[in-house]
Design a protein around this motif. Structure first.
Motif, PDB file in Angstrom:
ATOM      1  N   LEU A 171       0.838  -1.190   0.000  1.00 28.11           N
ATOM      2  CA  LEU A 171       0.000   0.000   0.000  1.00 28.11           C
ATOM      3  C   LEU A 171       0.876   1.243   0.000  1.00 28.11           C
ATOM      4  O   LEU A 171       1.878   1.303   0.719  1.00 28.11           O
ATOM      5  N   SER A 172       0.519   2.230  -0.807  1.00 30.60           N
ATOM      6  CA  SER A 172       1.129   3.549  -0.689  1.00 30.60           C
ATOM      7  C   SER A 172       0.314   4.317   0.346  1.00 30.60           C
ATOM      8  O   SER A 172      -0.853   4.646   0.126  1.00 30.60           O
ATOM      9  N   VAL A 173       0.905   4.568   1.505  1.00 28.00           N
ATOM     10  CA  VAL A 173       0.170   5.125   2.644  1.00 28.00           C
ATOM     11  C   VAL A 173      -0.104   6.610   2.411  1.00 28.00           C
ATOM     12  O   VAL A 173       0.795   7.371   2.044  1.00 28.00           O
ATOM     13  N   THR A 174      -1.355   7.021   2.641  1.00 29.72           N
ATOM     14  CA  THR A 174      -1.715   8.440   2.532  1.00 29.72           C
ATOM     15  C   THR A 174      -2.139   9.039   3.868  1.00 29.72           C
ATOM     16  O   THR A 174      -2.335  10.248   3.955  1.00 29.72           O
ATOM     17  N   GLU A 175      -2.281   8.220   4.914  1.00 25.16           N
ATOM     18  CA  GLU A 175      -2.587   8.777   6.236  1.00 25.16           C
ATOM     19  C   GLU A 175      -2.355   7.724   7.315  1.00 25.16           C
ATOM     20  O   GLU A 175      -2.688   6.551   7.143  1.00 25.16           O
ATOM     21  N   PHE A 176      -1.753   8.168   8.425  1.00 22.51           N
ATOM     22  CA  PHE A 176      -1.712   7.394   9.670  1.00 22.51           C
ATOM     23  C   PHE A 176      -2.698   8.031  10.646  1.00 22.51           C
ATOM     24  O   PHE A 176      -2.793   9.260  10.724  1.00 22.51           O
ATOM     25  N   TYR A 177      -3.400   7.203  11.406  1.00 27.20           N
ATOM     26  CA  TYR A 177      -4.323   7.755  12.404  1.00 27.20           C
ATOM     27  C   TYR A 177      -4.346   6.808  13.594  1.00 27.20           C
ATOM     28  O   TYR A 177      -4.552   5.602  13.443  1.00 27.20           O
ATOM     29  N   GLU A 178      -4.143   7.369  14.782  1.00 29.76           N
ATOM     30  CA  GLU A 178      -4.037   6.553  15.982  1.00 29.76           C
ATOM     31  C   GLU A 178      -5.415   6.258  16.570  1.00 29.76           C
ATOM     32  O   GLU A 178      -6.177   7.166  16.910  1.00 29.76           O
ATOM     33  N   LYS A 179      -5.761   4.980  16.658  1.00 27.34           N
ATOM     34  CA  LYS A 179      -6.959   4.488  17.340  1.00 27.34           C
ATOM     35  C   LYS A 179      -8.216   5.282  16.976  1.00 27.34           C
ATOM     36  O   LYS A 179      -8.818   5.953  17.818  1.00 27.34           O
ATOM     37  N   PRO A 180      -8.638   5.201  15.714  1.00 29.27           N
ATOM     38  CA  PRO A 180      -9.799   5.991  15.271  1.00 29.27           C
ATOM     39  C   PRO A 180     -11.114   5.432  15.803  1.00 29.27           C
ATOM     40  O   PRO A 180     -11.229   4.237  16.100  1.00 29.27           O
ATOM     41  N   ASP A 181     -12.116   6.301  15.903  1.00 26.09           N
ATOM     42  CA  ASP A 181     -13.458   5.809  16.204  1.00 26.09           C
ATOM     43  C   ASP A 181     -14.092   5.324  14.899  1.00 26.09           C
ATOM     44  O   ASP A 181     -13.639   5.670  13.802  1.00 26.09           O
ATOM     45  N   PRO A 182     -15.143   4.508  14.978  1.00 26.38           N
ATOM     46  CA  PRO A 182     -15.727   3.917  13.762  1.00 26.38           C
ATOM     47  C   PRO A 182     -16.197   4.947  12.744  1.00 26.38           C
ATOM     48  O   PRO A 182     -16.069   4.731  11.536  1.00 26.38           O
ATOM     49  N   GLU A 183     -16.742   6.071  13.212  1.00 27.22           N
ATOM     50  CA  GLU A 183     -17.262   7.071  12.283  1.00 27.22           C
ATOM     51  C   GLU A 183     -16.133   7.674  11.441  1.00 27.22           C
ATOM     52  O   GLU A 183     -16.255   7.811  10.216  1.00 27.22           O
ATOM     53  N   TYR A 184     -15.037   8.044  12.102  1.00 27.91           N
ATOM     54  CA  TYR A 184     -13.914   8.619  11.363  1.00 27.91           C
ATOM     55  C   TYR A 184     -13.332   7.586  10.400  1.00 27.91           C
ATOM     56  O   TYR A 184     -12.998   7.899   9.246  1.00 27.91           O
ATOM     57  N   ALA A 185     -13.212   6.354  10.874  1.00 25.43           N
ATOM     58  CA  ALA A 185     -12.631   5.304  10.033  1.00 25.43           C
ATOM     59  C   ALA A 185     -13.459   5.088   8.775  1.00 25.43           C
ATOM     60  O   ALA A 185     -12.911   4.988   7.666  1.00 25.43           O
ATOM     61  N   ARG A 186     -14.773   5.014   8.927  1.00 26.05           N
ATOM     62  CA  ARG A 186     -15.622   4.774   7.757  1.00 26.05           C
ATOM     63  C   ARG A 186     -15.533   5.918   6.752  1.00 26.05           C
ATOM     64  O   ARG A 186     -15.558   5.693   5.542  1.00 26.05           O
ATOM     65  N   GLU A 187     -15.404   7.150   7.243  1.00 23.45           N
ATOM     66  CA  GLU A 187     -15.404   8.295   6.339  1.00 23.45           C
ATOM     67  C   GLU A 187     -14.056   8.528   5.678  1.00 23.45           C
ATOM     68  O   GLU A 187     -13.991   8.900   4.506  1.00 23.45           O
ATOM     69  N   TYR A 188     -12.953   8.270   6.420  1.00 27.07           N
ATOM     70  CA  TYR A 188     -11.652   8.707   5.919  1.00 27.07           C
ATOM     71  C   TYR A 188     -10.611   7.597   5.732  1.00 27.07           C
ATOM     72  O   TYR A 188      -9.611   7.817   5.051  1.00 27.07           O
ATOM     73  N   LEU A 189     -10.810   6.437   6.331  1.00 29.46           N
ATOM     74  CA  LEU A 189      -9.719   5.462   6.385  1.00 29.46           C
ATOM     75  C   LEU A 189      -9.986   4.179   5.608  1.00 29.46           C
ATOM     76  O   LEU A 189      -9.127   3.293   5.580  1.00 29.46           O
ATOM     77  N   HIS A 190     -11.130   4.073   4.967  1.00 31.48           N
ATOM     78  CA  HIS A 190     -11.409   2.848   4.227  1.00 31.48           C
ATOM     79  C   HIS A 190     -10.535   2.781   2.973  1.00 31.48           C
ATOM     80  O   HIS A 190     -10.286   3.784   2.309  1.00 31.48           O
ATOM     81  N   VAL A 191     -10.046   1.588   2.667  1.00 29.69           N
ATOM     82  CA  VAL A 191      -9.185   1.364   1.502  1.00 29.69           C
ATOM     83  C   VAL A 191      -9.995   0.654   0.426  1.00 29.69           C
ATOM     84  O   VAL A 191     -10.673  -0.345   0.704  1.00 29.69           O
ATOM     85  N   ASP A 192      -9.944   1.176  -0.789  1.00 27.73           N
ATOM     86  CA  ASP A 192     -10.696   0.581  -1.892  1.00 27.73           C
ATOM     87  C   ASP A 192     -10.363  -0.901  -2.039  1.00 27.73           C
ATOM     88  O   ASP A 192      -9.197  -1.307  -1.926  1.00 27.73           O
TER      89      ASP A 192
END
Length: 639
Positions: free
Chosen positions: A537-558
């Motif tokens: 994966l070419s990483v575009t963001e690291f995020y420490e211990k996200p909540d489900p809402e943030y993860a669904r909006e910003y961290l899902h990988v195609d």
């Protein structure tokens, strides 16, 4: 912010980018393949945001300064400037491309040094375009991957009258790449070389008409109508693919002699198949005079033309560093031609590992009051009882690590030294079996690789890593967690898999694991764009211990299930620049959740240097919680 973007040179597979593009209309054609690498020369700039304008000051390769050129960050003004075809057009075209896809303000670019020759087949215009794309990306954190920067630079450059090839913006990558072209589809694979390879680029000082060369060769596509056109398609198709495949293997093996022979062969095939299509340019008498110049033959393995070929530039792979200097001396003295040195540098070998082990083990209290959690016993695959930290050290050493640094509390130094560096008292030693006496020797040998560095005050994971700064020095290092064990599903261990991924991409790598959304609050999470089939994966963001809402909006990988995400596995290979970001946070007392964290610094390193993620084929075992520790004791032996 200072940036450097190099030029690029096509080692093998010239013209294959546009030739492969014709598969859109003729699927019988072979895909295009090319090998390119960066030059050691390039474009240097200092960049900063501007509220309203695009401002460019530039320095040409002869040292003359131009500008400032100023344009408002408005689409119509940028596009109009791009279409003029001036030097400023490249920056304007890329800025237009950025503005149509992102919400950004302006940019001020001071190109204070350029040591890359222009119009010599080294992609000087592409370097400017990549520079502008990268500047916007990093200043405004647009989260573009290297591939994204390359694509943005290409789309920006074709807004100008320039008709660059699809390979030109490959200078966006830091390491050699293999590119393939199938109609509109492009694949890019980075790779590394195991040893330095020395080359010489020669400016032939003669003229060539690139437009005429391309015009005549394009007449041979998409369907061949005679033998001449069939020969062009044959060379730019199956012959070029075969040579490029062999060259790719030779480069990855560091076999300079084989690369040289393939260069000579490629030139011979090029001459036979392509000269008849454009004899006025491709006969190239000056190029062939230099390639065959007798005084340099003892110092070279082989050579060929550069770019579209003709009498523009030549490239040689030489036998060693001394031969490189000798070839340059001879050519500049005898032929009055200027030369550039090029070194394809070997990827840096990772020799050191850092394992933080200074935590109190709060979640394992009161057991952790009597024994460090890193020393909790586990049973290994051979049925031997050992402290967890030993299994982690063995994972590193068995993966090829030469030195290991344990970050410990000052009061625990004696404890770790006693285990790793001190033999049992003689009366205890004599009671051991012959096998266990041999194991004592193994323990001492393992201990000889270990250094202990103290973290006197426990102020977070990032602070623990920072404590190893002086010990690590200016080297990439393997980072492993002191309370995680690993079990591989492959012959290579988990640590070895991540080290291999680093050798492949040549920049920082984090091991990843697919994790359900319900468990995200326990782990650092990443998102990005797949480079390979859901493994790199070419990483575009690291995020420490996200909540489900943030993860669904910003961290899902195609390509992944809706409620599956990629989390940190607990193994990293990190470039030493990380210590600069950690130092800034510590000096400015920038804390997250009361501590100095690593994750935000990894994200800063990603912005400036790139970061890849590798999906580890294996399992992680946590010993940091009572229930997890109990399950690890059960499962690890069979991992």
């Amino acid at each position: 912010m200072k940036l450097f973007v190099p030029g690029r040179i096509c080692l093998f597979g010239e013209h294959s980018d546009w030739a492969g593009g014709y598969r859109r209309t003729n699927a019988e054609l072979e895909k295009g393949y090319t090998l390119i690498t960066n030059t050691n020369q390039g474009v240097y700039a200092e960049v900063q945001p501007h509220p309203t304008n695009l401002i460019l000051k530039t320095t040409l390769s002869d040292g003359t300064r131009h500008g400032p050129y100023t344009l408002p960050m408005e689409p119509a003004a940028l596009l109009a400037e791009a279409e003029k075809g001036s030097f400023f057009s490249y920056a304007a075209g890329v800025a237009y491309q950025i503005l149509t896809n992102y919400r950004v303000q302006g940019l001020e670019i001071d190109n204070y040094l350029t040591d890359l020759p222009v119009k010599k087949g080294l992609s000087s215009s592409a370097a400017i375009c990549v520079l502008v794309a990268r500047a916007f990306n990093r200043i405004y954190d647009l989260k573009m991957t290297t591939r994204g920067e390359m694509e943005c630079a290409y789309q920006g450059e074709i807004k100008t009258p320039s008709r660059c090839g699809r390979m030109d913006q490959g200078c966006a990558y830091q390491h050699p790449i293999l590119m393939s072209f199938d109609g509109e589809n492009i694949e890019v694979r980075e790779f590394s070389v195991p040893t330095n390879l020395y080359m010489v680029i020669v400016d032939l000082g003669a003229g060539k008409d690139t437009r005429l060369i391309l015009n005549q060769l394009h007449h041979c596509y998409p369907f061949a109508e005679n033998e001449l056109q069939e020969n062009v398609q044959r060379y730019l198709g199956p012959l070029s693919k075969k040579i490029t495949d062999l060259a790719h293997d030779a480069l990855r093996q560091g076999d300079a002699e084989a690369i040289g022979k393939l260069m000579t062969r490629a030139q011979q095939e090029f001459d036979e198949h392509l000269i008849p299509a454009c004899p006025s340019q491709l006969t190239a008498p000056v190029l062939h005079k230099v390639l065959n110049y007798e005084p340099i033959q003892p110092y070279i393995w082989g050579g060929k033309g550069v770019g579209s070929q003709g009498d523009g530039s030549a490239q040689f792979i030489v036998k060693d560093k001394e031969s490189q200097s000798r070839v340059i001396e001879i050519i500049e003295r005898d032929l009055q031609m200027s030369c550039l040195k090029l070194v394809i540098e070997a990827s840096r070998h990772v020799r050191k590992a850092v394992i933080p082990a200074a935590g109190f083990g709060t979640r394992l209290f009161p057991a952790s009051k009597s024994i460090k959690k890193e020393l909790f016993p586990i049973i290994d695959r051979a049925g031997r009882a050992k402290p967890a930290i030993m299994a982690i050290v063995e994972e590193a050493v068995n993966a090829g690590i030469e030195e290991v640094c344990l970050i410990v509390q000052s009061g625990d130094i004696e404890l770790f030294e006693s285990f790793f560096k001190t033999r049992p008292r003689i009366e205890h030693y004599n009671k051991l079996s012959k096998e266990n006496k041999a194991y004592c020797d193994y323990l001492v040998e393992l201990g000889s690789r270990i250094s202990l560095v103290t973290q006197d005050v426990q102020e977070g994971f990032g602070h623990a890593v920072y404590c190893a700064r002086d010990w690590v020095g200016n080297e990439p290092f393997l980072l492993m967690l002191g309370d995680h064990l690993y079990g591989s599903d492959e012959p290579d261990s988990c640590a070895k898999q991540v080290l291999t991924a680093y050798e492949k991409v040549g920049h920082s790598v984090v091991g990843l694991k697919e994790t359900p959304i319900a468990e995200l609050s326990n782990f650092g999470c990443v998102t990005g764009v797949w480079q390979e089939d859901q493994s790199m994966l070419s990483v575009t963001e690291f995020y420490e211990k996200p909540d489900p809402e943030y993860a669904r909006e910003y961290l899902h990988v195609d390509g992944m299930d809706a409620d599956s995400f990629l989390t940190v596995f607990g193994i990293y290979v990190i470039e030493p620049q990380i210590f600069g970001f950690l130092e800034q946070n510590i000096e400015h007392n920038f804390r997250e959740r009361g501590e100095f964290q690593l994750t935000s610094c990894l994200d800063e390193l990603r912005k400036t240097d790139g970061f890849s993620g590798y999906v580890v084929k294996g399992r992680r075992f946590d010993i940091g919680l009572p229930e997890e520790y109990r399950q690890t004791v059960i499962d690890f032996r069979n991992a």
